[in-house]
Design a protein around this motif. Structure first.
Motif, PDB file in Angstrom:
ATOM      1  N   LYS A   1       0.804  -1.215   0.000  1.00 51.51           N
ATOM      2  CA  LYS A   1       0.000   0.000   0.000  1.00 51.51           C
ATOM      3  C   LYS A   1       0.843   1.274   0.000  1.00 51.51           C
ATOM      4  CE  LYS A   1      -3.798  -2.285  -0.004  1.00 51.51           C
ATOM      5  NZ  LYS A   1      -3.221  -3.627  -0.129  1.00 51.51           N
TER       6      LYS A   1
ATOM      7  N   LEU B   1      -0.683   3.997 -11.532  1.00 53.34           N
ATOM      8  CA  LEU B   1      -2.139   4.040 -11.426  1.00 53.34           C
ATOM      9  C   LEU B   1      -2.795   3.712 -12.762  1.00 53.34           C
ATOM     10  CD1 LEU B   1      -4.633   4.600  -9.702  1.00 53.34           C
ATOM     11  CD2 LEU B   1      -4.407   7.029 -10.283  1.00 53.34           C
TER      12      LEU B   1
ATOM     13  N   PHE C   1      -2.235   0.723  -7.223  1.00 47.70           N
ATOM     14  CA  PHE C   1      -2.644   1.830  -6.372  1.00 47.70           C
ATOM     15  C   PHE C   1      -1.611   2.039  -5.251  1.00 47.70           C
ATOM     16  CE2 PHE C   1      -6.329   0.097  -8.412  1.00 47.70           C
ATOM     17  CZ  PHE C   1      -7.150   1.183  -8.685  1.00 47.70           C
TER      18      PHE C   1
ATOM     19  N   ASP D   1      -0.692   4.262  -2.072  1.00 43.76           N
ATOM     20  CA  ASP D   1      -1.202   5.248  -1.120  1.00 43.76           C
ATOM     21  C   ASP D   1      -0.190   6.356  -0.880  1.00 43.76           C
ATOM     22  OD1 ASP D   1      -3.377   3.614  -0.879  1.00 43.76           O
ATOM     23  OD2 ASP D   1      -2.852   2.840   1.098  1.00 43.76           O
TER      24      ASP D   1
ATOM     25  N   ASN E   1       0.809  11.944  -3.909  1.00 43.16           N
ATOM     26  CA  ASN E   1       1.091  10.595  -3.408  1.00 43.16           C
ATOM     27  C   ASN E   1       2.446  10.483  -2.712  1.00 43.16           C
ATOM     28  OD1 ASN E   1      -0.616  10.020  -6.219  1.00 43.16           O
ATOM     29  ND2 ASN E   1      -1.229   8.765  -4.477  1.00 43.16           N
TER      30      ASN E   1
ATOM     31  N   ASN F   1      -5.624   9.819   0.265  1.00 44.99           N
ATOM     32  CA  ASN F   1      -5.223   8.871  -0.778  1.00 44.99           C
ATOM     33  C   ASN F   1      -5.530   7.438  -0.387  1.00 44.99           C
ATOM     34  OD1 ASN F   1      -3.843  10.552  -2.876  1.00 44.99           O
ATOM     35  ND2 ASN F   1      -2.614  11.163  -1.121  1.00 44.99           N
ATOM     36  N   ARG F   2      -5.343   7.102   0.898  1.00 40.99           N
ATOM     37  CA  ARG F   2      -5.594   5.730   1.333  1.00 40.99           C
ATOM     38  C   ARG F   2      -7.071   5.362   1.153  1.00 40.99           C
ATOM     39  NH1 ARG F   2      -3.332   3.953   6.948  1.00 40.99           N
ATOM     40  NH2 ARG F   2      -3.232   1.934   5.885  1.00 40.99           N
TER      41      ARG F   2
ATOM     42  N   ASN G   1      -7.868   5.233  -2.741  1.00 41.04           N
ATOM     43  CA  ASN G   1      -7.263   4.057  -3.359  1.00 41.04           C
ATOM     44  C   ASN G   1      -8.008   2.778  -2.993  1.00 41.04           C
ATOM     45  OD1 ASN G   1      -5.293   5.407  -4.740  1.00 41.04           O
ATOM     46  ND2 ASN G   1      -3.624   4.895  -3.366  1.00 41.04           N
TER      47      ASN G   1
ATOM     48  N   LYS H   1     -10.009   0.661  -5.758  1.00 40.35           N
ATOM     49  CA  LYS H   1      -9.577  -0.716  -6.011  1.00 40.35           C
ATOM     50  C   LYS H   1     -10.728  -1.693  -5.797  1.00 40.35           C
ATOM     51  CE  LYS H   1      -5.650  -3.749  -5.122  1.00 40.35           C
ATOM     52  NZ  LYS H   1      -4.349  -3.887  -4.422  1.00 40.35           N
TER      53      LYS H   1
END
Length: 422
Positions: free
Chosen positions: A122, A160, A165, A167, A194, A321-322, A325, A329
């Motif tokens: 991640k 991406l 993905f 994070d 990112n 972002n986490r 993502n 996903k």
């Protein structure tokens, strides 16, 4: 048919709400170092689920001390803060710059695309471990960091496009001895959502590190991985503490027994206690991750989860972002099974019938709904599909999955004063 069979009993599945174990705590570490003959080659990817796994390939305290590097240190700190995490380790030769590690084809990309990792990493921490103290600085920050930020963001953007993905790519930010917080480069201007830069250091580690400077990447990765995707790196408490810490109302970097973060410093050795209010404000405004403590409150904590982009943007913090993502996903995984499948069309209008719209709405939103159940979103996602779409002619369906982020309480304003009950 057996006339004496009796009722045919079916065995249902999937009704208990059990989910596949989360992969949110899987991270990677790319670090400068030396090969261990017969055990670990440069460029080799090693999966670690405990510090002992690093020891098994020759990465231990003696390795760090004998080679004047911090590799086992970062591994040990990662698992100290998240005993249930997973860390993939890749060593590169000393002298490899952060920029080269993050460049196209470099060690970070190799790690993220390594089939051995199953695409589960991640975030990645990147550590320099130079053979000699860095000499080139841009207004106080190691110049290599600034060029690495752009390379790391370009890599994350490119990956991406291939549905990889990332994070966060967390860079070790080494400061020059004369660096001043108010004149450091403003990372918020780098348009690299990112990427983050950590300049936190443990003074006890700096004291034995030969003066080369370092930043606490291992601790930051551990503290990120122990948190839900919606939680801020700088939170005083975490939702899912390790077993040994349950029952407490904080989760600090400080560990008295281990001697970890009894105080804190910047990566050039400047103690947090010497920073003025203006210094702290400047570091935060410029997007640096460092460590400190609240006056009159025990424990050391990270300040925040800044990323290297404008603070007004939608992805100004790592948790932004986490969450995105993970949601993206999950939606992708849910919709792949219906790719190139046939779609029912209303024969009278040529558009999507209500039943088909409901099907795709349920399909796209089901897995993201699990994030709401886990407390990573506020409420269930909303899936919107415009019915008047010419699927026969265009061969595609457009939909939108909207979610409400959980907030992060970065400031509290309180008024305290005497009252007259009369």
């Amino acid at each position: 048919m057996n006339e004496f069979q009796g009722p045919v009993i079916g065995k249902p599945r999937g009704r208990l709400g059990r989910r596949t174990p989360s992969t949110d705590a899987i991270f990677g570490l790319v670090a400068g170092g030396l090969a261990v003959a017969g055990l670990l080659a440069l460029g080799q990817t090693v999966k670690l689920i405990q510090p002992e796994d690093a020891v098994a390939v020759g990465i231990n305290a003696a390795y760090d001390a004998n080679n004047n590097v911090l590799v086992y240190h970062h591994v040990k700190r990662f698992f100290h803060y998240n005993p249930d995490g997973t860390l993939y380790l890749k060593l590169v030769g000393q002298g490899t710059t952060l920029t080269a590690m993050c460049d196209t084809g470099g060690a970070v990309q190799q790690l993220l695309l390594d089939e051995a990792t199953n695409g589960e990493i991640k975030g990645v921490g990147v550590v320099l471990n130079p053979a000699a103290a860095p000499a080139a600085f841009t207004t106080g920050l190691h110049s290599d960091v600034l060029t690495a930020v752009a390379k790391a963001q370009a890599l994350a953007t490119t990956l991406l496009e291939s549905a990889v993905f990332v994070d966060c790519i967390l860079l070790e930010g080494v400061l020059g001895a004369a660096a001043t917080p108010t004149t450091l480069p403003n990372l918020r201007l780098l348009a690299s959502e990112n990427v983050s830069v950590c300049i936190a250091a443990d003074p006890a580690v700096l004291a034995v590190n030969g003066g080369a400077g370092y930043a606490e990447i291992g601790a930051a990765l551990g503290m990120l991985s122990i948190r839900k995707v919606s939680e801020c790196l700088g939170s005083v408490d975490v939702t899912r503490k390790p077993e040994a810490s349950k029952g407490t109302d904080t989760y600090p970097l400080t560990d008295l027994a281990g001697g970890y973060f009894l105080s804190s410093a910047l990566s050039n050795g400047r103690r947090f206690a010497t920073l003025s209010g203006a210094d702290k404000s400047a570091l935060g405004a410029s997007g640096y991750i460092y460590a400190g403590r609240f006056e009159g409150f025990d424990g050391t904590y990270f300040n925040d989860s800044h990323s290297c982009t404008e603070v007004s943007g939608d992805y100004a913090y790592i948790e932004d972002n986490r969450v995105w993502n993970k949601a993206a996903k999950l939606v992708r995984q849910a919709l792949i099974p219906v790719m190139r499948g046939d779609v029912e069309i209303d024969p009278a209008t040529g558009f999507l019938p209500a039943s088909t719209i409901t099907y795709y709405q349920t399909k796209a939103g089901k897995t993201v709904k699990d994030m709401a159940t886990a407390g990573e979103l506020s409420g269930e996602p909303v899936v919107t599909i415009e019915p008047n779409q010419d699927v026969v002619g265009a061969g595609e369906i457009s939909l939108e999955v909207g979610y409400v982020r959980r907030g992060v309480l970065r400031r509290i304003r309180a008024t305290v004063g005497a009252i007259n009950p009369a």
